[in-house]
Motif scaffolding. Structure first.
Motif, PDB file in Angstrom:
ATOM      1  N   LEU A 161       1.935   1.644  13.212  1.00  0.00           N
ATOM      2  CA  LEU A 161       0.592   1.065  13.292  1.00  0.00           C
ATOM      3  C   LEU A 161      -0.278   1.868  14.257  1.00  0.00           C
ATOM      4  O   LEU A 161      -1.449   2.136  13.974  1.00  0.00           O
ATOM      5  CB  LEU A 161       0.665  -0.400  13.731  1.00  0.00           C
ATOM      6  CG  LEU A 161       1.278  -1.371  12.732  1.00  0.00           C
ATOM      7  CD1 LEU A 161       1.475  -2.737  13.377  1.00  0.00           C
ATOM      8  CD2 LEU A 161       0.458  -1.473  11.465  1.00  0.00           C
ATOM      9  N   ALA A 162       0.300   2.257  15.382  1.00  0.00           N
ATOM     10  CA  ALA A 162      -0.448   3.067  16.351  1.00  0.00           C
ATOM     11  C   ALA A 162      -0.840   4.410  15.743  1.00  0.00           C
ATOM     12  O   ALA A 162      -1.955   4.905  15.967  1.00  0.00           O
ATOM     13  CB  ALA A 162       0.376   3.269  17.618  1.00  0.00           C
ATOM     14  N   PHE A 163       0.053   5.012  14.954  1.00  0.00           N
ATOM     15  CA  PHE A 163      -0.279   6.264  14.262  1.00  0.00           C
ATOM     16  C   PHE A 163      -1.454   6.059  13.313  1.00  0.00           C
ATOM     17  O   PHE A 163      -2.344   6.897  13.213  1.00  0.00           O
ATOM     18  CB  PHE A 163       0.911   6.787  13.461  1.00  0.00           C
ATOM     19  CG  PHE A 163       1.991   7.449  14.261  1.00  0.00           C
ATOM     20  CD1 PHE A 163       1.761   7.967  15.532  1.00  0.00           C
ATOM     21  CD2 PHE A 163       3.260   7.570  13.735  1.00  0.00           C
ATOM     22  CE1 PHE A 163       2.766   8.582  16.256  1.00  0.00           C
ATOM     23  CE2 PHE A 163       4.283   8.185  14.448  1.00  0.00           C
ATOM     24  CZ  PHE A 163       4.034   8.692  15.709  1.00  0.00           C
ATOM     25  N   ALA A 164      -1.449   4.927  12.600  1.00  0.00           N
ATOM     26  CA  ALA A 164      -2.529   4.654  11.645  1.00  0.00           C
ATOM     27  C   ALA A 164      -3.865   4.538  12.370  1.00  0.00           C
ATOM     28  O   ALA A 164      -4.889   5.041  11.898  1.00  0.00           O
ATOM     29  CB  ALA A 164      -2.236   3.371  10.862  1.00  0.00           C
ATOM     30  N   VAL A 165      -3.866   3.883  13.528  1.00  0.00           N
ATOM     31  CA  VAL A 165      -5.097   3.738  14.305  1.00  0.00           C
ATOM     32  C   VAL A 165      -5.547   5.100  14.827  1.00  0.00           C
ATOM     33  O   VAL A 165      -6.736   5.452  14.760  1.00  0.00           O
ATOM     34  CB  VAL A 165      -4.911   2.731  15.460  1.00  0.00           C
ATOM     35  CG1 VAL A 165      -6.118   2.731  16.379  1.00  0.00           C
ATOM     36  CG2 VAL A 165      -4.656   1.336  14.899  1.00  0.00           C
ATOM     37  N   ALA A 166      -4.602   5.889  15.324  1.00  0.00           N
ATOM     38  CA  ALA A 166      -4.947   7.219  15.832  1.00  0.00           C
ATOM     39  C   ALA A 166      -5.523   8.087  14.723  1.00  0.00           C
ATOM     40  O   ALA A 166      -6.474   8.846  14.946  1.00  0.00           O
ATOM     41  CB  ALA A 166      -3.715   7.883  16.442  1.00  0.00           C
ATOM     42  N   LYS A 201       0.848  -1.190   0.000  1.00  0.00           N
ATOM     43  CA  LYS A 201       0.000   0.000   0.000  1.00  0.00           C
ATOM     44  C   LYS A 201       0.883   1.240   0.000  1.00  0.00           C
ATOM     45  O   LYS A 201       1.918   1.277   0.651  1.00  0.00           O
ATOM     46  CB  LYS A 201      -0.916   0.048   1.232  1.00  0.00           C
ATOM     47  CG  LYS A 201      -1.965  -1.026   1.239  1.00  0.00           C
ATOM     48  CD  LYS A 201      -3.033  -0.693   0.248  1.00  0.00           C
ATOM     49  CE  LYS A 201      -4.128  -1.729   0.304  1.00  0.00           C
ATOM     50  NZ  LYS A 201      -5.239  -1.391  -0.534  1.00  0.00           N
ATOM     51  N   ARG A 202       0.461   2.230  -0.745  1.00  0.00           N
ATOM     52  CA  ARG A 202       1.192   3.491  -0.763  1.00  0.00           C
ATOM     53  C   ARG A 202       0.740   4.316   0.435  1.00  0.00           C
ATOM     54  O   ARG A 202      -0.438   4.593   0.600  1.00  0.00           O
ATOM     55  CB  ARG A 202       0.896   4.239  -2.051  1.00  0.00           C
ATOM     56  CG  ARG A 202       1.707   5.493  -2.153  1.00  0.00           C
ATOM     57  CD  ARG A 202       1.626   6.072  -3.518  1.00  0.00           C
ATOM     58  NE  ARG A 202       2.467   7.253  -3.504  1.00  0.00           N
ATOM     59  CZ  ARG A 202       2.214   8.327  -4.177  1.00  0.00           C
ATOM     60  NH1 ARG A 202       1.173   8.378  -4.969  1.00  0.00           N
ATOM     61  NH2 ARG A 202       3.016   9.355  -4.110  1.00  0.00           N
ATOM     62  N   LEU A 203       1.690   4.663   1.273  1.00  0.00           N
ATOM     63  CA  LEU A 203       1.365   5.433   2.458  1.00  0.00           C
ATOM     64  C   LEU A 203       1.372   6.913   2.133  1.00  0.00           C
ATOM     65  O   LEU A 203       2.142   7.382   1.306  1.00  0.00           O
ATOM     66  CB  LEU A 203       2.369   5.157   3.575  1.00  0.00           C
ATOM     67  CG  LEU A 203       2.405   3.725   4.079  1.00  0.00           C
ATOM     68  CD1 LEU A 203       3.476   3.566   5.139  1.00  0.00           C
ATOM     69  CD2 LEU A 203       1.062   3.304   4.634  1.00  0.00           C
ATOM     70  N   GLN A 204       0.513   7.629   2.800  1.00  0.00           N
ATOM     71  CA  GLN A 204       0.481   9.071   2.630  1.00  0.00           C
ATOM     72  C   GLN A 204       1.633   9.679   3.397  1.00  0.00           C
ATOM     73  O   GLN A 204       2.266   9.040   4.222  1.00  0.00           O
ATOM     74  CB  GLN A 204      -0.851   9.620   3.116  1.00  0.00           C
ATOM     75  CG  GLN A 204      -2.003   9.129   2.271  1.00  0.00           C
ATOM     76  CD  GLN A 204      -3.318   9.720   2.737  1.00  0.00           C
ATOM     77  OE1 GLN A 204      -3.360  10.524   3.647  1.00  0.00           O
ATOM     78  NE2 GLN A 204      -4.379   9.311   2.103  1.00  0.00           N
ATOM     79  N   ARG A 205       1.886  10.930   3.139  1.00  0.00           N
ATOM     80  CA  ARG A 205       2.985  11.630   3.801  1.00  0.00           C
ATOM     81  C   ARG A 205       2.659  11.886   5.266  1.00  0.00           C
ATOM     82  O   ARG A 205       1.505  12.045   5.638  1.00  0.00           O
ATOM     83  CB  ARG A 205       3.230  12.952   3.106  1.00  0.00           C
ATOM     84  CG  ARG A 205       3.740  12.797   1.702  1.00  0.00           C
ATOM     85  CD  ARG A 205       3.956  14.148   1.084  1.00  0.00           C
ATOM     86  NE  ARG A 205       4.773  14.968   1.981  1.00  0.00           N
ATOM     87  CZ  ARG A 205       5.903  15.539   1.642  1.00  0.00           C
ATOM     88  NH1 ARG A 205       6.346  15.408   0.429  1.00  0.00           N
ATOM     89  NH2 ARG A 205       6.581  16.263   2.505  1.00  0.00           N
ATOM     90  N   PHE A 206       3.713  11.944   6.063  1.00  0.00           N
ATOM     91  CA  PHE A 206       3.569  12.317   7.456  1.00  0.00           C
ATOM     92  C   PHE A 206       3.569  13.833   7.560  1.00  0.00           C
ATOM     93  O   PHE A 206       4.237  14.519   6.793  1.00  0.00           O
ATOM     94  CB  PHE A 206       4.744  11.785   8.289  1.00  0.00           C
ATOM     95  CG  PHE A 206       4.670  10.314   8.561  1.00  0.00           C
ATOM     96  CD1 PHE A 206       3.845   9.827   9.549  1.00  0.00           C
ATOM     97  CD2 PHE A 206       5.433   9.437   7.828  1.00  0.00           C
ATOM     98  CE1 PHE A 206       3.772   8.477   9.811  1.00  0.00           C
ATOM     99  CE2 PHE A 206       5.373   8.080   8.083  1.00  0.00           C
ATOM    100  CZ  PHE A 206       4.539   7.600   9.074  1.00  0.00           C
ATOM    101  N   SER A 207       2.874  14.342   8.548  1.00  0.00           N
ATOM    102  CA  SER A 207       2.925  15.776   8.808  1.00  0.00           C
ATOM    103  C   SER A 207       4.316  16.117   9.340  1.00  0.00           C
ATOM    104  O   SER A 207       5.047  15.244   9.826  1.00  0.00           O
ATOM    105  CB  SER A 207       1.862  16.168   9.843  1.00  0.00           C
ATOM    106  OG  SER A 207       2.216  15.650  11.115  1.00  0.00           O
ATOM    107  N   GLU A 208       4.663  17.362   9.276  1.00  0.00           N
ATOM    108  CA  GLU A 208       5.956  17.801   9.802  1.00  0.00           C
ATOM    109  C   GLU A 208       6.064  17.480  11.297  1.00  0.00           C
ATOM    110  O   GLU A 208       7.102  17.054  11.778  1.00  0.00           O
ATOM    111  CB  GLU A 208       6.137  19.300   9.555  1.00  0.00           C
ATOM    112  CG  GLU A 208       7.522  19.800   9.882  1.00  0.00           C
ATOM    113  CD  GLU A 208       8.623  19.144   9.050  1.00  0.00           C
ATOM    114  OE1 GLU A 208       9.724  18.943   9.592  1.00  0.00           O
ATOM    115  OE2 GLU A 208       8.391  18.825   7.871  1.00  0.00           O
TER     116      GLU A 208
END
Length: 75
Positions: free
Chosen positions: A34-39, A4-11
């Motif tokens: 994974l925790a970031f994805a759930v949040a 899967k192509r992940l989106q960019r992280f915020s600064e």
């Protein structure tokens, strides 16, 4: 993850990741991502799993598994 192509992280997220040493601990990094994805999905495991391209049980297992006990950052 899983093709899967992940989106960019915020600064802000990149800065938070950069503050941690990640001393060769890929499992710890994976767990945090994974925790970031759930949040991002407001705690919705099904939505986060769908976004990551894995099943909800796979995501729940990986979150429970966490970093290895002998690794830095493990409980």
């Amino acid at each position: 993850m899983h093709g899967k192509r992940l989106q960019r992280f915020s600064e802000r997220a990149l800065q938070a990741l950069g503050r941690h040493g990640w001393p060769g601990n890929v499992r710890e990094l994976e767990h945090q991502l994974l925790a970031f994805a759930v949040a991002r999905e407001s705690g919705n495991l099904s939505a986060a799993a769908h976004r990551l391209g894995i099943t909800r049980p796979q995501l729940a297992y990986r979150l429970r598994r966490g970093p290895m006990p002998s690794e830095p950052g493990a409980a």
